[in-house]
Design an enzyme around this catalytic site. Structure first.
Site, PDB file in Angstrom:
ATOM      1  N   GLU A 165       0.801  -1.225   0.000  1.00 44.86           N
ATOM      2  CA  GLU A 165       0.000   0.000   0.000  1.00 44.86           C
ATOM      3  C   GLU A 165       0.834   1.276   0.000  1.00 44.86           C
ATOM      4  OE1 GLU A 165      -2.894  -0.072   3.151  1.00 44.86           O
ATOM      5  OE2 GLU A 165      -3.992  -1.710   2.216  1.00 44.86           O
ATOM      6  N   GLU A 375      -4.973  -8.677   1.008  1.00 47.53           N
ATOM      7  CA  GLU A 375      -5.665  -8.364   2.260  1.00 47.53           C
ATOM      8  C   GLU A 375      -7.144  -8.188   1.981  1.00 47.53           C
ATOM      9  OE1 GLU A 375      -4.222  -4.948   4.505  1.00 47.53           O
ATOM     10  OE2 GLU A 375      -2.148  -5.558   4.190  1.00 47.53           O
TER      11      GLU A 375
HETATM   12  C1  FCB Z   1      -4.327  -1.807   5.506  1.00 43.04           C
HETATM   13  C2  FCB Z   1      -2.911  -2.113   5.948  1.00 43.04           C
HETATM   14  C3  FCB Z   1      -2.815  -3.113   7.046  1.00 43.04           C
HETATM   15  C4  FCB Z   1      -3.952  -3.049   8.025  1.00 43.04           C
HETATM   16  C5  FCB Z   1      -5.278  -2.929   7.315  1.00 43.04           C
HETATM   17  C6  FCB Z   1      -6.470  -2.874   8.214  1.00 43.04           C
HETATM   18  O1  FCB Z   1      -4.393  -0.516   5.020  1.00 43.04           O
HETATM   19  O2  FCB Z   1      -2.135  -2.638   4.889  1.00 43.04           O
HETATM   20  O3  FCB Z   1      -1.543  -2.975   7.630  1.00 43.04           O
HETATM   21  O4  FCB Z   1      -3.761  -2.067   8.978  1.00 43.04           O
HETATM   22  O5  FCB Z   1      -5.267  -1.819   6.499  1.00 43.04           O
END
Ligand code: FCB
Length: 472
Positions: A165, A375
Site C-alpha cells: 500500500e 488483504e
Molecule cells: C491496511 C494495511 C494493514 C492493516 C489494514 C487494516 O491498510 O495494509 O496494515 O492495517 O489496512
C-alpha cells in the site's frame, strides 16, 4: 463446481510492526514507527508496537495455529531494521536467522510463505539522514535491502510483495499527516509515491536478473468506486477519482506511466511533477516482467461532484463510533459520499462484497495480469462470551460474501492466485489501537501471556480451505 484452482492460495496476512513486538531485540534498529508511536497524541490511546502480539517470541505457537487452521499460505512482512539496523551497511545475522526460522517452520508445515519487503517500517536512520522517501537515494538503498532478502530467502520464498500500500503510507504521511513523517504537502506526496514506484521497478528488475524461481508484484490498496448519480458532473467526478486515485497508483506500477488527465490537473495547480523521462523506461521495463497485481481490498467508495468551495480531505474515524466519518474530497473535482445502498462497519468502512468482484473485473480489463488478494477482512469489536467463545458470525458473513465475490470474478475470467484475509491473529491497528480486531485468533492483550483463542471464524475458515471453497 468449485471455481478455485487446486493450487489456490488460501491464507492470511500480517505486518511486522503490527505483530512482532521485540522492537529492540537481537540487534534490531529503530524504524520510523518505533519513534512515531511514542510521540504524544499520534496514535489512538497512545498504543504502540513495542510488544504487539509478541509474535517474534511466539511465532512457533502462531505457526502451530496456522497449521491447525489448514492455511495454505501466510503473508508476513520483513522488518528492514532487523536485517539492516541502520537501513544500509552491515547485515544483522540475527535478523536473517529469525526469518529463516519462520520461513522454514512454515514450509515444514506445508504453508507457503508470501513475503512483503516493505510494510511501512522505514529505518529511522534513513529518515534522519536524507528524509527517507523524499530522496531518490531511497530507491538505491531499498533495492540493495531487497537483494539481501532475495539472496537470503529466495531459495524458499516463491511469492514476493515489494511494497505494501504505497498509496496509503504516502497519503497518510504526506497529505493527511497522520503517519510518519506527519507532513501536509501534495508535491512531496507525489514525489514520495514516485520514489516507491521506482523502488518497486528496480526491485522487480533485480529479482528477475537474479534468476530465482518465483513470482513478484506489489500490493496497492484498491478502493473501486461508483458515481453517486448518472449526472454528467458525478460521472466526471468518478473519472477524476480514478485518474488521481487508483489508476495513478496502479498504472505507475503496472503500466509504467501516469494518467494524463491527472498530470494535467496537478500541473494546473502548479504542483511540480517529480519524474524524469528516464524513470518511465525503468517503470515500463518492470511492468513488462512483473508477475501479479496484489490488491488489498476493504471497501468501495461512492463519489459525487465536489464544487470548488467544497470539502477537502477530512480525517478518519479512528474511534469505532459509527457515523462519525465526514465527507472528504478534492475541491473542484470529487468527494466521497455515503452510499445509501450498503452497510458500514463501526469505523465507517463500506461493506461491499460485490465491489470486490467489480474491482477485480476492472483490473483484469485494464492490466490483464494475475491478481492476488493480499488483504481483505473486517475490523470489529469482538467480545469473549461467558463460556470463553468468540462468536464472530459477522466476520464469517463478511468473509463468506467476499469469497463468493472472488468465485464470481473467477467465473468472469479473472486469474486469481489467492486470497489472504487480514489478519490471522488480532494485532495492532496503526491508528486504531488494539480494540479494532481482524483476526481468526483472538489475542487477549490484557493477559500477561497474550493468550491466543481461536474464534468461531477460525473453524469456519478451516472448512472453507479443506473443501477448497465449497463449504461456505
Ligand atoms: C491496511 C494495511 C494493514 C492493516 C489494514 C487494516 O491498510 O495494509 O496494515 O492495517 O489496512
Amino acid at each position: 463446481m468449485t471455481q478455485f484452482d487446486r493450487n489456490f492460495l488460501w491464507g492470511s496476512a500480517s505486518a511486522a510492526y503490527q505483530i512482532e513486538g521485540a522492537v529492540a531485540a537481537d540487534g534490531k534498529g529503530e524504524s520510523v514507527w518505533d519513534v512515531w508511536a511514542h510521540l504524544e497524541g499520534k496514535t489512538h490511546e497512545g498504543t504502540n508496537g513495542d510488544i504487539a502480539t509478541d509474535h517474534y517470541n511466539r511465532y512457533e505457537e502462531d505457526v502451530a495455529l496456522m497449521k491447525k487452521a489448514g492455511l495454505k499460505a501466510y503473508r508476513f512482512s520483513i522488518s528492514w531494521t532487523r536485517i539492516l539496523p541502520n537501513g544500509t551497511g552491515i547485515v544483522n545475522s540475527e535478523g536473517i536467522n529469525f526469518y529463516n526460522r519462520l520461513i522454514n517452520l512454515l514450509i515444514e508445515n506445508d504453508i507457503q510463505p508470501l513475503v512483503t519487503l516493505y510494510h511501512w517500517d522505514l529505518p529511522q536512520t534513513l529518515q534522519t539522514k536524507y528524509l527517507g522517501w523524499e530522496s531518490e537515494q531511497i530507491v538505491h538503498d531499498f533495492t540493495a535491502y531487497a537483494k539481501i532478502c532475495f539472496k537470503a530467502f529466495g531459495d524458499r520464498v516463491k511469492y514476493w510483495i515489494v511494497m505494501n500500500e504505497p498509496n496509503i503510507f504516502t497519503h497518510l504521511g504526506y497529505i493527511m499527516g497522520v503517519h510518519p513523517p506527519g507532513k501536509h504537502d501534495e508535491a512531496l506526496f507525489l514525489k514520495t509515491y514516485h520514489h516507491t514506484a521506482l523502488a518497486h521497478a528496480h526491485t522487480v528488475l533485480a529479482y528477475k536478473e537474479m534468476g530465482l524461481e518465483g513470482q513478484i508484484g506489489s500490493s496497492i490498496a484498491f478502493t473501486p468506486a461508483y458515481s453517486s448519480t448518472s449526472s454528467e458532473a458525478d460521472q466526471g467526478a468518478l473519472k477524476s477519482y480514478y485518474d488521481i486515485g487508483p489508476w495513478w497508483y496502479l498504472d505507475s506500477y503496472y503500466k509504467g506511466s501516469y494518467p494524463e488527465s491527472a498530470i494535467e490537473y496537478y500541473t494546473s495547480q502548479n504542483i511540480e511533477m517529480p519524474f524524469k523521462k528516464a524513470d518511465f523506461e525503468i517503470m515500463k521495463a518492470a511492468a513488462e516482467v512483473v508477475d501479479f497485481i496484489g490488491i488489498n481490498y476493504y471497501q468501495t467508495a461512492m463519489v459525487a461532484y465536489n464544487p470548488i468551495d467544497g470539502v477537502g480531505i477530512s480525517s478518519f474515524n479512528t474511534t469505532g463510533k459509527k457515523g462519525t466519518q465526514k465527507e472528504s474530497g478534492i475541491p473542484g473535482l470529487y468527494k466521497t459520499v455515503k452510499n445509501p445502498n450498503i452497510e458500514y462497519t463501526d469505523w465507517d468502512w463500506a461493506i461491499d462484497p460485490d465491489g470486490l468482484r467489480y474491482g477485480l473485473v476492472e483490473l483484469k480489463a485494464r492490466y490483464d495480469l494475475p491478481i492476488l488478494i493480499s488483504e481483505n477482512g473486517l475490523g470489529a469489536f469482538d467480545t469473549v462470551s461467558s463460556d470463553g467463545a468468540i462468536n464472530d458470525d459477522y466476520r464469517i458473513d463478511f468473509l463468506r460474501a467476499h469469497i463468493e465475490a472472488c468465485g464470481n470474478a473467477i467465473n468472469e475470467g479473472v486469474d486469481l492466485l489467492g486470497y489472504m484475509t487480514w489478519s490471522f491473529t488480532d494485532l495492532l491497528s496503526w491508528l486504531n489501537g488494539f480494540k479494532k480486531r481482524y483476526g481468526f485468533v483472538y489475542v487477549d492483550f490484557e493477559s500477561t501471556d497474550l493468550k491466543r483463542i481461536p474464534k468461531k471464524s477460525f473453524y469456519w475458515y478451516r472448512e472453507v480451505i479443506k473443501t477448497n471453497g465449497e463449504a461456505l
